[in-house]
Design an enzyme around this catalytic site. Sequence first.
Site, PDB file in Angstrom:
ATOM      1  N   CYS A 148      -5.056   0.165   3.871  1.00 30.95           N
ATOM      2  CA  CYS A 148      -4.912  -1.211   4.347  1.00 30.95           C
ATOM      3  C   CYS A 148      -6.211  -1.997   4.241  1.00 30.95           C
ATOM      4  O   CYS A 148      -6.222  -3.160   3.824  1.00 30.95           O
ATOM      5  CB  CYS A 148      -4.404  -1.216   5.778  1.00 30.95           C
ATOM      6  SG  CYS A 148      -5.433  -0.291   6.948  1.00 30.95           S
ATOM      7  N   GLN A 166       0.811  -1.212   0.000  1.00 28.21           N
ATOM      8  CA  GLN A 166       0.000   0.000   0.000  1.00 28.21           C
ATOM      9  C   GLN A 166       0.847   1.265   0.000  1.00 28.21           C
ATOM     10  O   GLN A 166       0.334   2.374  -0.184  1.00 28.21           O
ATOM     11  CB  GLN A 166      -0.925   0.024   1.213  1.00 28.21           C
ATOM     12  CG  GLN A 166      -0.199   0.171   2.546  1.00 28.21           C
ATOM     13  CD  GLN A 166      -1.103   0.005   3.744  1.00 28.21           C
ATOM     14  OE1 GLN A 166      -1.516  -1.106   4.063  1.00 28.21           O
ATOM     15  NE2 GLN A 166      -1.421   1.109   4.403  1.00 28.21           N
ATOM     16  N   HIS A 194      -5.592  -0.883  11.945  1.00 27.00           N
ATOM     17  CA  HIS A 194      -4.990  -1.500  10.763  1.00 27.00           C
ATOM     18  C   HIS A 194      -5.756  -2.762  10.382  1.00 27.00           C
ATOM     19  O   HIS A 194      -6.220  -3.499  11.254  1.00 27.00           O
ATOM     20  CB  HIS A 194      -3.526  -1.851  11.033  1.00 27.00           C
ATOM     21  CG  HIS A 194      -2.745  -2.273   9.825  1.00 27.00           C
ATOM     22  ND1 HIS A 194      -2.747  -1.566   8.646  1.00 27.00           N
ATOM     23  CD2 HIS A 194      -1.937  -3.349   9.605  1.00 27.00           C
ATOM     24  CE1 HIS A 194      -1.964  -2.173   7.764  1.00 27.00           C
ATOM     25  NE2 HIS A 194      -1.470  -3.259   8.323  1.00 27.00           N
ATOM     26  N   ASN A 214       0.217  -9.061   5.363  1.00 29.49           N
ATOM     27  CA  ASN A 214       0.148  -7.613   5.491  1.00 29.49           C
ATOM     28  C   ASN A 214       0.216  -6.979   4.104  1.00 29.49           C
ATOM     29  O   ASN A 214       0.384  -7.677   3.094  1.00 29.49           O
ATOM     30  CB  ASN A 214       1.297  -7.101   6.373  1.00 29.49           C
ATOM     31  CG  ASN A 214       0.933  -5.845   7.123  1.00 29.49           C
ATOM     32  OD1 ASN A 214       0.042  -5.091   6.718  1.00 29.49           O
ATOM     33  ND2 ASN A 214       1.623  -5.579   8.216  1.00 29.49           N
TER      34      ASN A 214
END
Length: 447
Positions: free
Chosen positions: A70, A64, A363, A385
């Site tokens: 996110c 990102q 997040h 992630n």
Amino acid sequence: MDKTLTEKDILLYREKYDADRENRVREHAVTSVGIGKAGLDLSCTRELEPVFSIDVDCGSVTNQKRSGRCWMFAGLNVLRKILIDALKVKDFECSQAYLQFYDKLEKANFFMEGILSLAKEDISSRNNVFLLDSGIGDGGHWAMFVNLVRKYGIVPSAVLPDTTVNADTGELNVILSRLLKQDALVLREIVRKKGLREARKRKDDLLAEIYRVLSISLGQPPQSFDFEYRDKDNVFHREEGLTPKSFYEKYVKTSLAEYVSLTDAPIHGWKKGTKYTCPLVNNVVGGENVIFYNSDMKVIKDGAILSLKNGEPLWFAADVSEQSLRKEGFLDSRLFDYESLFRVELMKDKGKRLDSRISFSNHAMCLTGVDLDSSGCPLRWKVENSWGKENGKDGFFVMSDAWFTDNVYQVIINRKYLPKKVVNNYDRAETVEVEPFNGMFGMPERK
């Protein structure tokens, strides 16, 4: 008792500090290497081996970059696994830039409608301040991702790849926020002088201005496209004249309505088995509400394990600023022993940390694996992630089960992996409207 901090008080504090010689050792360590390194306890990382009894292959890690998308990346990564299977390809990436454009535009409309609905309140009212402070940032929730996909569909990344501004949104957000805040004053004044109908006419002109800024900065999204790819057997495929919605409907097929939002948020006043929402938090006017259904952590973990066993990753939101090592990719509640370092007691209670605004859901990531012990209980979880391959092990993090309990607040699970009783209770649960001033309604946008 005197309320003023006096010189005598400070001398007393100094004497107490100097009386303990260990304080000097701690001071030397912290001032030399910093608080984090001085308090780091790497012994717990021995239990965070990146090996999992259930490991879902979801393709390459995405990035990102310097944006707070996110939640959007995590949502598209859930769909990506479905697309990889449907297209029979080794890897795939959806365009985050495509949804980002419409998210900004929809947020601008949602903001203006919120300002109109509160036009008769003082500009300094708490709700108006919340709207003005929220602005048009990058963050969002699962329901907001669903709203965008339902309304606009999705496209492959090659159709609309990230550009400079997509990947680094700071300057754009400053400009958009400034425009919206001055637009808020314009709309409030029109409501006061001419009424709501005239204000909405002016709103259309203001939104056209926002659209222009977005198009210049991000590029206009496509209305149709041709799709070419080779599958894992190297067979070439071409489809012409697809629209973003027809692409989604043809290849994803899975209804996003099948996914439910389960939350472990022991906030003061929040009950188990109840849905909580806030009318001031969303992106699409008339879209699905941002919902938090307060459930039990065991139900959440059991549903997540069943999903992973069936090869399906899960979207989740957590406080990633708590007890985490970004570069190494570790999430564990014992990483930093600040209590021993400073000889203080830090509050552990999850609900009280939310109530006191110590902790936030900041997040969103994806669960892609879990390591179970011989009795089927989770030891650690694999986390995909969206911070690129340079963080964690090729972009994947290892999360201890204790960290999951302490810091995960929301997991999105397909209802087919939940007990019928839980699904029935979810469907029948009361929805309570609350104010947006706790750690759940802030929009996750950790960069």
